[in-house]
Enzyme design. Structure first.
Site, PDB file in Angstrom:
ATOM      1  N   TYR A 241      -6.526  16.224   1.011  1.00 16.48           N
ATOM      2  CA  TYR A 241      -6.206  15.512  -0.237  1.00 16.48           C
ATOM      3  C   TYR A 241      -7.445  15.161  -1.045  1.00 16.48           C
ATOM      4  O   TYR A 241      -7.529  14.097  -1.638  1.00 16.48           O
ATOM      5  CB  TYR A 241      -5.385  14.245   0.066  1.00 16.48           C
ATOM      6  CG  TYR A 241      -4.420  14.419   1.201  1.00 16.48           C
ATOM      7  CD1 TYR A 241      -3.391  15.352   1.108  1.00 16.48           C
ATOM      8  CD2 TYR A 241      -4.536  13.692   2.382  1.00 16.48           C
ATOM      9  CE1 TYR A 241      -2.503  15.541   2.164  1.00 16.48           C
ATOM     10  CE2 TYR A 241      -3.664  13.892   3.440  1.00 16.48           C
ATOM     11  CZ  TYR A 241      -2.651  14.817   3.318  1.00 16.48           C
ATOM     12  OH  TYR A 241      -1.782  15.009   4.361  1.00 16.48           O
ATOM     13  N   HIS A 242      -8.404  16.103  -1.115  1.00 16.45           N
ATOM     14  CA  HIS A 242      -9.654  15.847  -1.834  1.00 16.45           C
ATOM     15  C   HIS A 242      -9.945  16.920  -2.890  1.00 16.45           C
ATOM     16  O   HIS A 242     -11.044  17.461  -2.926  1.00 16.45           O
ATOM     17  CB  HIS A 242     -10.826  15.790  -0.848  1.00 16.45           C
ATOM     18  CG  HIS A 242     -10.732  14.705   0.158  1.00 16.45           C
ATOM     19  ND1 HIS A 242     -11.453  14.722   1.339  1.00 16.45           N
ATOM     20  CD2 HIS A 242     -10.025  13.551   0.172  1.00 16.45           C
ATOM     21  CE1 HIS A 242     -11.180  13.638   2.037  1.00 16.45           C
ATOM     22  NE2 HIS A 242     -10.309  12.915   1.357  1.00 16.45           N
ATOM     23  N   PRO A 243      -9.027  17.260  -3.782  1.00 14.79           N
ATOM     24  CA  PRO A 243      -9.328  18.281  -4.791  1.00 14.79           C
ATOM     25  C   PRO A 243     -10.431  17.814  -5.736  1.00 14.79           C
ATOM     26  O   PRO A 243     -10.498  16.643  -6.106  1.00 14.79           O
ATOM     27  CB  PRO A 243      -8.001  18.466  -5.522  1.00 14.79           C
ATOM     28  CG  PRO A 243      -7.282  17.169  -5.336  1.00 14.79           C
ATOM     29  CD  PRO A 243      -7.663  16.706  -3.956  1.00 14.79           C
TER      30      PRO A 243
END
Length: 538
Positions: free
Chosen positions: A473-475
């Protein structure tokens, strides 16, 4: 709020990790009028406030965009689920609350790419300014900032065993992962204060809502940025079923995240000409880098059954979870007052790697989501490792699906397109197994539940990764900062070729930081607020 005939100095699009910071800092001057627009609701549900409520908001479409990637060819054609916050506070309201800054080398690399003012020495003061650490202010930590950062009031004994196991195999003990260095093994800190999540909505926005020069509009979806004669003049948005316009005398500040920001730029005619024209959009500014350079941390989770009493699973199951729930309501303490990941190790995939490139987060509990997307603790006592490949070489992109601002964009993560990323994923499982076998943690382990002892060879590990890996969840990176032909913003975060328009969020990272991205995004916004005010005085 009727904004149809009102003007502001700054219009901020996105009330998330960056937008709330900008609203706080810019509105501190009573002569500056600020409007903050957020597509999601302007309220904080109970499970957002409660640290252990992450599982309850993970699939909640009322406050979550619930994106998914396009089929990933190197992950057996799977579509990976990408939750992103759609509520005031953005993803800081639904994330795992881990406070990690990244390595100093990450920021020195940004500067080496031509982004003056973004070295570690330059950004450290903004990390400090943002936080109040329960360790107090110091050379590396902040003691008077809006964001509460804390250790759990009590560590689980199995978490202690994980940290000790790391030192047993010569991983250096690190007493402060957000201090002088991030390398080593140690306990995690979280954006939690007083037993409640310290989202940017709570930390930055709530204390200043009464300022008469600050307007806040929830449930307001941006449709396009108006650009007249090469200058951004305002934002068109939908609110209560009507299309409205907010004019910006000075600047439009796009803080919609690594997915939303490139989408809004493209909807406004800023992007790769071929893609814009394919959707009938006029080319306002040709910037082929908009939506490109997408980076993310691919995660491989592993789980172990441990001895009875060595896991939190029983405490969070059955009647016991209601007892702990009542205790939390009374004193904001206990298992519901902490995040899921309690400790971490930063290690190297190979001794020749200069800076650790693997993150191994440890949970003294284990869970999975059932067919109804409900979080369920495993019926056996279990622990989990949530891993991340920190500096992926693979690059993806965000593309428009249509010219409709309500349609989600197409996310092409392109995981494992670079062969070296596979090498790092294989090394990740080897590291997990080394720590799980080391004393004293190894003395507590009964068996490996996931992926299981039958997964051993490099080929078997990669088959497991292709079937089971997920995003962490780190775009980042889709409106990259820099000077080259694919750069979208300059070192002051101004969009190339368009006056009065900046992007301020994780999308401006030219390369993803080596760790969780929330604290760095807040730092970016803190620094951006100074850049914006400096430019206004010129």
């Amino acid at each position: 709020m009727d904004t149809s005939s009102l003007e502001y100095d700054y219009v901020i699009v996105g009330g998330g990790s960056a937008g709330c910071v900008l609203a706080h800092r810019l509105s501190a001057d009573p002569e500056i009028r600020v409007l903050l627009l957020e597509a999601g609701p302007d309220r904080e549900p109970f499970w957002v406030r409660t640290p252990a409520g992450v599982g309850n908001v993970f699939f909640d479409e009322r406050i979550n965009w619930k994106f998914s990637t396009e089929p990933e060819s190197r992950l057996d054609g799977r579509r990976l689920y990408w939750p992103r916050g759609k509520v005031m506070g953005g993803s800081s309201a639904i994330n795992g609350m881990v406070y990690v800054r990244g390595f100093d080398a990450d920021y020195d690399h940004w500067q080496a790419l031509g982004n003056e003012g973004w070295s570690w020495r330059d950004v450290l003061p903004y990390f400090q300014r943002s936080e109040t650490s329960d360790s107090g202010g110091s050379t590396y930590r902040g003691g008077a900032g809006p964001l509460r950062v804390s250790f759990p009031h009590k560590q689980h004994p199995t978490t202690d065993a994980f940290v000790q196991a790391g030192t047993t195999i010569d991983i250096p003990r690190n007493p402060d992962i957000a201090g002088a260095t991030q390398e080593g093994v140690g306990y995690l800190q979280h954006t939690i204060g007083g037993g409640m999540r310290s989202s940017t909505a709570r930390a930055y926005l709530a204390p200043v809502r009464s300022r008469p020069n600050l307007s806040v509009a929830g449930e307001s979806t941006a449709a396009r940025i108006d650009v007249v004669n090469g200058r951004a003049t305002g934002v068109e948005f939908f609110r209560a079923g009507t299309r409205q316009v907010a004019r910006a005398r000075r600047e439009v500040l796009v803080c919609a995240g690594a997915i939303g920001s490139p989408q809004l730029l493209m909807l406004s005619g800023i992007g790769a000409p071929a893609q814009l024209q394919a959707h009938g959009l006029p080319v306002v500014q040709a910037l082929p880098g908009v939506g490109a350079n997408l980076q993310d941390h691919l995660a491989m989770n592993a789980g172990y059954e441990v001895r009875a009493g060595a896991s939190m699973n029983a405490a969070l199951s059955g009647w016991r979870k209601f007892v702990h729930g009542a205790g939390y309501l009374l004193n904001r303490r206990g298992p519901l007052a902490v995040g899921a990941s309690h400790a971490v190790a930063f290690v190297r995939s190979d001794p020749a790697v200069a800076v650790p490139d693997i993150q191994l987060s440890f949970r003294p509990l284990s869970f999975a989501f059932d067919s109804k997307n409900q979080l369920r603790m495993h019926p056996f006592p279990g622990v989990q490792f949530a891993s991340a490949m920190l500096r992926p070489r693979s690059r993806g992109h965000i593309a428009l699906r249509s010219a409709d601002p309500h349609a989600p964009p197409a996310i092409h993560a392109n995981y494992l397109s670079d062969a070296d990323d596979e090498r790092v994923m294989i090394a990740t499982l080897r590291w997990i197994r080394r720590i799980a076998a080391a004393k004293p943690l190894g003395d507590l382990v009964v068996r490996e539940d996931l992926p299981g002892a039958q997964v051993e060879s490099d080929e078997e590990v990669m088959a497991f990764v292709r079937r089971n890996s997920q995003t962490l969840y780190h775009p980042a990176g889709t409106c990259s900062m820099g000077r080259g032909p694919d750069a979208v913003v300059d070192a002051r975060l101004r969009v190339h070729g368009v006056q009065g328009l900046r992007v301020v969020d994780a999308s401006v990272m030219p390369t993803i930081v080596s760790g969780n991205t929330n604290a760095p995004t807040i730092m970016i916004a803190e620094k951006a607020s100074d850049l914006i005010l400096e430019d206004a005085r010129r």
